[in-house]
Design an enzyme around this catalytic site. Structure first.
Site, mmCIF file in Angstrom:
data_model
loop_
_atom_site.group_PDB
_atom_site.id
_atom_site.type_symbol
_atom_site.label_atom_id
_atom_site.label_comp_id
_atom_site.label_asym_id
_atom_site.label_seq_id
_atom_site.Cartn_x
_atom_site.Cartn_y
_atom_site.Cartn_z
ATOM 1 N N ARG A 189 0.817 -1.221 0.069
ATOM 2 C CA ARG A 189 -0.108 -0.004 0.147
ATOM 3 C C ARG A 189 0.817 1.116 -0.010
ATOM 4 N NH1 ARG A 189 -4.965 -0.349 2.776
ATOM 5 N NH2 ARG A 189 -4.023 -1.992 3.792
ATOM 6 N N CYS A 246 -26.433 -2.973 -7.801
ATOM 7 C CA CYS A 246 -27.616 -3.430 -7.070
ATOM 8 C C CYS A 246 -27.532 -3.607 -5.735
ATOM 9 C CB CYS A 246 -28.723 -4.244 -7.875
ATOM 10 S SG CYS A 246 -29.149 -3.660 -9.266
HETATM 11 N N1 LLP Z 1 3.354 -8.687 3.584
HETATM 12 C C1 LLP Z 1 2.422 -9.850 4.148
HETATM 13 C C2 LLP Z 1 3.038 -11.006 4.425
HETATM 14 C C3 LLP Z 1 1.050 -9.327 3.723
HETATM 15 O O1 LLP Z 1 0.158 -10.210 4.252
HETATM 16 C C4 LLP Z 1 0.679 -8.041 3.310
HETATM 17 C C5 LLP Z 1 -0.712 -7.849 3.217
HETATM 18 C C6 LLP Z 1 1.795 -7.231 3.019
HETATM 19 C C7 LLP Z 1 3.146 -7.564 3.406
HETATM 20 C C8 LLP Z 1 1.344 -5.806 2.592
HETATM 21 O O2 LLP Z 1 0.787 -4.924 3.251
HETATM 22 P P1 LLP Z 1 0.454 -3.523 2.881
HETATM 23 O O3 LLP Z 1 1.953 -2.749 3.125
HETATM 24 O O4 LLP Z 1 0.150 -3.473 1.720
HETATM 25 O O5 LLP Z 1 -0.394 -2.824 3.968
HETATM 26 N N2 LLP Z 1 -7.121 -5.933 1.413
HETATM 27 C C9 LLP Z 1 -6.698 -4.898 2.595
HETATM 28 C C10 LLP Z 1 -5.295 -5.338 2.927
HETATM 29 C C11 LLP Z 1 -4.910 -6.594 2.995
HETATM 30 C C12 LLP Z 1 -3.352 -6.866 3.337
HETATM 31 C C13 LLP Z 1 -2.886 -8.307 3.314
HETATM 32 N N3 LLP Z 1 -1.553 -8.473 3.528
HETATM 33 C C14 LLP Z 1 -6.801 -3.541 2.304
HETATM 34 O O6 LLP Z 1 -7.592 -3.338 1.287
HETATM 35 O O7 LLP Z 1 -6.739 -2.842 3.219
#
Ligand code: LLP
Length: 463
Positions: free
Chosen positions: A323, A391
């Site tokens: 992110r 919807c």
């Molecule tokens: N490493 C691992 C092992 C992870 O499980 C994740 C995210 C990341 C790195 C990356 O995390 P980030 O830096 O992107 O926060 N769909 C959810 C987020 C799910 C994240 C899952 N794992 C959302 O839209 O907020």
């Protein structure tokens, strides 16, 4: 949600719950650089531009809705992470946030590694030329086929997530006459939430092997005995959209504690630790994310201090931001279809996408900002809810925001910070077609993921 008061100009403010809505920025035409990609601005006519191109031109050429990604910004952020961590650490971009072949190439060029968590992500990475040794393979239930593909390809590490997987990966590697580099993902009893972390004694989630009760130590014990595995380190990922470093502090402390126990029991100092991703970004002006160099400094200091205290050589650190790299680099461009003022409530603004291109609002109660993009306006602010065309009444893109009161069908609006987990979690709900990703750089735009077509939908429907 901020607790600021209503602006004098908000409609029907008297019927809204006290302190529940964010006041608009001083000037609704202003674009807060915190939430918009680096090259975003407005041209002399007030039209939002990115990479030197007006959104009106992008809409004409590529249609709406569309994810518009600022390539220069993506590269800048990737490089900032890489530089911040330096040569003694590794940055693995978390592909789940958004992955395409162009993105893989940019990462490769900028010197980042890549974290994938499925056969599909692995295939994308390999097909775009990411060297296998720079790929980490994640997942709590990797299939035998996925494991074999990853081992055969020679991925740099597989992150083991269960006792069964330790045996499965060792078996596949041995059968193929290989020794697979692995990390063991543990849960350290720190659960991170949006703006806070909560330390828990017990883990209650599907990922990792709990440190509690000696399970993680047992996993390491077993893995060290298997010829097919080379255990290179311990992995911990504490959560998402984190602003507070104290969760990492506790995690690092516990991971280093395990490294020390491993040294004492096996006489082995594991050379690496991975602290995962999860660093927060600004979705609205209320969010204050940290810069990569601050994060790198804080994490390096924490790990070094913990290792010194444990008399261990400092291991090589890796991190997995998803992110924080891609999130701020893109916005979603929509065309307004209908504007429906509901007396005494708010105005519903319907756009030509919705929960199929951004499920995060419905799923996580996520907050987003929004701006009128095809022009500026001096009209009074009105309280709006930006909704999609699906919807379902929960089909909300931006729950509460202010837009100019003269907003009309045909206007373009843009929702910033949609680079992460929007296209990657997009669906075909209601057979709505998934939008393209248009990358813009130095006055040029190109489609890096094309818009879905009805033929695409029908091709899968084999009757
Ligand atoms: N490493 C691992 C092992 C992870 O499980 C994740 C995210 C990341 C790195 C990356 O995390 P980030 O830096 O992107 O926060 N769909 C959810 C987020 C799910 C994240 C899952 N794992 C959302 O839209 O907020």
């Amino acid at each position: 949600m901020s607790r600021s008061a209503h602006p004098a100009g908000a409609r029907h403010a008297d019927v809204l719950p006290e302190g529940h809505y964010t006041a608009p920025a001083e000037d609704l035409n202003a674009l807060d650089p915190k939430v918009w990609a680096h090259t975003v601005g407005r041209d002399a006519d007030g039209v939002v531009t990115v990479g030197g191109i007006a959104v009106t031109q992008l809409a004409e050429e590529y249609g709406t809705p569309a994810y518009v990604l600022d390539e220069a910004d993506f590269r800048d952020r990737a490089r900032a992470w890489r530089t911040a961590f330096g040569a003694d650490a590794d940055v693995f971009y978390a592909g789940k946030a958004f992955l395409s072949r162009a993105v893989v190439r940019w990462l490769h060029e900028e010197g980042l590694n890549l974290d994938v968590c499925s056969g599909g992500e692995l295939a994308t990475a390999l097909s775009a030329g990411m060297p296998a040794e720079r790929i980490a393979f994640h997942g709590n239930n990797k299939s035998p086929e996925e494991i074999e593909r990853a081992v055969r390809a020679g991925v740099g590490r597989i992150v083991l997530d269960s006792f069964q997987e330790i045996v499965r990966v060792a078996h596949v590697a041995q059968t193929l006459g290989k020794r697979q580099r692995v990390q063991i993902r543990i849960t350290v009893g720190v659960e991170a939430h949006t703006h806070e972390f909560i330390a828990t004694a017990h883990e209650d989630q599907k990922f990792g092997i709990p440190l509690a009760g000696g399970q993680a130590a047992e996993a390491v014990r077993r893995a060290l005995q298997l010829d097919g595995l080379e255990v290179i380190g311990i992995h911990s990922h504490i959560g998402s959209q984190i602003f507070d470093m104290s969760g990492f502090e506790v995690a690092a402390h516990r991971v280093v504690g395990l490294l020390k126990d491993i040294r004492d029991e096996h006489g082995v100092e594991l050379p690496e630790i991975d602290l995962g991703g999860g660093l927060g970004i600004a979705y609205t002006s209320d969010d204050d994310p940290r810069e990569p160099h601050e994060i790198a400094k804080a994490l390096t200091e924490i790990v070094t201090r913990e290792c010194e205290a444990a008399r261990l050589a400092t291991p090589r650190i890796s991190v997995e931001p998803g992110r924080a790299i891609v999130g701020p680099t893109a916005f979603t461009l929509y065309e307004v279809g209908t504007v429906k003022p509901l007396d005494g409530l708010r105005t519903y603004v319907s756009v030509d996408g919705g929960m199929s291109d951004n499920i995060r609002t419905a799923l996580y109660d996520a907050e987003y900002s929004v701006a009128l993009a095809s022009r500026t306006s001096d009209a009074e602010p009105m309280l709006v809810r930006v909704v999609g065309k699906h919807c379902e009444s929960g089909d909300i893109v931006v729950k509460d925001a202010f837009l100019p009161g003269d907003l009309a069908p045909g206007d373009l609006i843009a929702v910033p910070a949609t680079g992460a987990y929007c296209r990657s979690m997009a669906s075909n709900y209601n057979h709505v077609l998934r939008p393209p990703v248009v990358a813009v750089r130095d006055g040029e735009a190109r489609v890096i993921v094309r818009r879905e077509t009805e033929e695409d939908l029908l091709r899968l429907d084999v009757g």
